[in-house]
Design a protein around this motif. Structure first.
Motif, PDB file in Angstrom:
ATOM      1  N   GLU A  59       0.814  -1.210   0.069  1.00 60.77           N
ATOM      2  CA  GLU A  59      -0.042   0.124   0.176  1.00 60.77           C
ATOM      3  C   GLU A  59       0.940   1.263   0.025  1.00 60.77           C
ATOM      4  O   GLU A  59       2.171   1.423   0.777  1.00 60.77           O
ATOM      5  N   TRP A  60       0.611   2.215  -0.764  1.00 52.95           N
ATOM      6  CA  TRP A  60       1.222   3.433  -1.015  1.00 52.95           C
ATOM      7  C   TRP A  60       0.975   4.652  -0.222  1.00 52.95           C
ATOM      8  O   TRP A  60      -0.086   5.180  -0.225  1.00 52.95           O
TER       9      TRP A  60
ATOM     10  N   ALA B 228      -1.687   9.344   0.147  1.00 49.59           N
ATOM     11  CA  ALA B 228      -2.831   8.864   1.174  1.00 49.59           C
ATOM     12  C   ALA B 228      -2.580  10.124   2.293  1.00 49.59           C
ATOM     13  O   ALA B 228      -1.542  10.194   2.854  1.00 49.59           O
TER      14      ALA B 228
ATOM     15  N   PRO C  25       6.201   3.569   0.532  1.00 48.51           N
ATOM     16  CA  PRO C  25       5.226   2.540   0.720  1.00 48.51           C
ATOM     17  C   PRO C  25       4.861   2.957   2.319  1.00 48.51           C
ATOM     18  O   PRO C  25       5.398   3.553   3.071  1.00 48.51           O
ATOM     19  N   GLU C  26       3.484   2.706   2.509  1.00 46.98           N
ATOM     20  CA  GLU C  26       2.701   2.873   3.594  1.00 46.98           C
ATOM     21  C   GLU C  26       3.857   1.982   4.881  1.00 46.98           C
ATOM     22  O   GLU C  26       4.096   0.993   4.704  1.00 46.98           O
TER      23      GLU C  26
ATOM     24  N   ASP D  25       1.911   7.443  -4.089  1.00 52.01           N
ATOM     25  CA  ASP D  25       1.840   6.286  -5.006  1.00 52.01           C
ATOM     26  C   ASP D  25       3.067   5.890  -5.915  1.00 52.01           C
ATOM     27  O   ASP D  25       3.560   6.597  -6.670  1.00 52.01           O
TER      28      ASP D  25
END
Length: 381
Positions: free
Chosen positions: A49-50, A95, A57-58, A53
């Motif tokens: 999950e980014w 995010a 990365p998360e 993007d």
């Protein structure tokens, strides 16, 4: 009781103990979950999950590095504020989440950068927290514990989850440690991992580049090996355009490049003059590597030339006609040029900036890259 009886009783006791242990759940034997997976249960992990993007990365670990004055901190701040606002950064979706920025190399100058963004973009009420002090993540465990506690407190106050923790810079977070030593760098990496594991946030280090161009980052190689994403920032000296290039992407492709420039923003006007800072602004033009190397300034000279170009672009005016300035050439005063230089360089003492500007401005004129006459200065194409 003979010896055989003793051995028999001991054997029975061992059997009883083993039987008791076999009834215990693994969680009763250890507080740690190793995430053990049996052979037939192994499956492909889902993609990352980014946070940004395809870039960050998360919950990952990253570093952005470059030479002094290359604009790396301005770039990282722009990324951090895009995450706090949930906006696009260079066309990449972010995010939205809370951001904690540890400005270990000077909170005072950093506050000007935040004010510049607030003025330029008219933003407010962002889940962004500035921690204007150095934190020892290498030699003192309780400082890491204290930072984690502060991050947890900030997360509770934020309407969105904590997504990003920036440590600017890595070297100021080493305490008395040696960044070239495997033990000290290993300790810093472990503490960064603790922060990620407890908070779930991505940890991003702002770092200095190595002396050799082919060296990935300054310090022990274990840092580069631990990174999910590694980004190098360079300045195209003659054009002043900055380039952020992805040198390592653990869960994606290397080589993505983002170009930007530093725009000067006036934060306030006082009796002593304008107080300014810079903002990293995307540009579409890719840095050219075809410029003659003999004419490329480096280091402080490159920063000074870039500052002059920015000053002329924003405030340049054509001086009265004379034989010493090319006709139609916009120029600015050396005083304004110096103000832009201070804003772009940042992070140094007033005396250090004063001496650096004097050396750089003189050197650029000697090399034919800057023209100067009376109260006017201008870049020479």
């Amino acid at each position: 009781m003979n010896a055989m009886d003793g051995y028999t009783q001991l054997d029975e006791a061992v059997k009883v103990k083993r039987a008791a242990i076999s009834t215990l759940r693994p969680s009763a034997l250890t507080a740690r979950d190793f995430g053990t997976v049996m052979f037939d249960d192994v499956d492909l992990d889902p993609g990352p999950e980014w946070l940004v993007d395809g870039l960050l990365p998360e919950g990952g670990l990253s570093a952005v590095w470059g030479d002094p004055g290359c604009g790396k901190s301005f770039l990282v701040l722009r990324i951090a504020l895009a995450i706090a606002a949930g906006e696009l950064w260079h066309g990449l979706a972010c995010a939205q989440g809370a951001v904690a920025y540890v400005a270990a190399e000077g909170g005072r100058g950093f506050k000007k950068r935040l004010l510049a963004h607030r003025k330029r973009f008219g933003v407010s009420r962002l889940p962004f927290a500035l921690i204007p002090t150095a934190v020892d993540l290498c030699s003192v465990d309780h400082e890491t514990d204290a930072l984690i506690a502060e991050l947890q407190r900030l997360a509770q106050l934020s309407p969105t989850p904590l997504k990003l923790v920036v440590i600017d810079t890595l070297s100021r977070s080493m305490g008395g440690g040696n960044e070239n030593g495997p033990e000290d760098m290993g300790a810093l990496i472990r503490n960064a991992d603790r922060i990620r594991q407890v908070t779930g946030a991505h940890v991003l280090f702002v770092h200095h580049g190595g002396k050799e161009r082919d060296k990935k980052t300054r310090g022990h190689s274990s840092l580069y090996g631990a990174l999910d994403t590694a980004i190098e920032v360079r300045v195209q000296e003659l054009s002043g355009i900055r380039s952020a290039k992805v040198m390592k992407q653990k869960d994606g492709e290397d080589g993505a490049e983002f170009s930007f420039r530093l725009d000067v923003e006036t934060v306030a006007v006082t009796a002593d003059g304008e107080i300014t800072s810079c903002i990293a602004v995307p540009v579409e033009t890719e840095p050219s590597e075809d410029e003659p190397r003999s004419k490329r300034p480096t280091g402080v000279n490159a920063i000074a030339l870039d500052a002059l170009r920015r000053a002329v672009a924003e405030h340049g005016a054509v001086p009265p006609a004379c034989n010493h300035i090319p006709p139609g050439t916009p120029a600015v005063s050396p005083t304004l040029w110096r103000k832009f230089f201070y804003a772009v360089r940042g992070g140094e003492s007033a005396e250090s900036n004063k001496k650096a500007f004097k050396r750089a401005s003189t050197d650029l004129q000697v090399k034919g890259l800057v023209g100067s006459w009376g109260e006017f200065s201008w870049p020479i194409s």
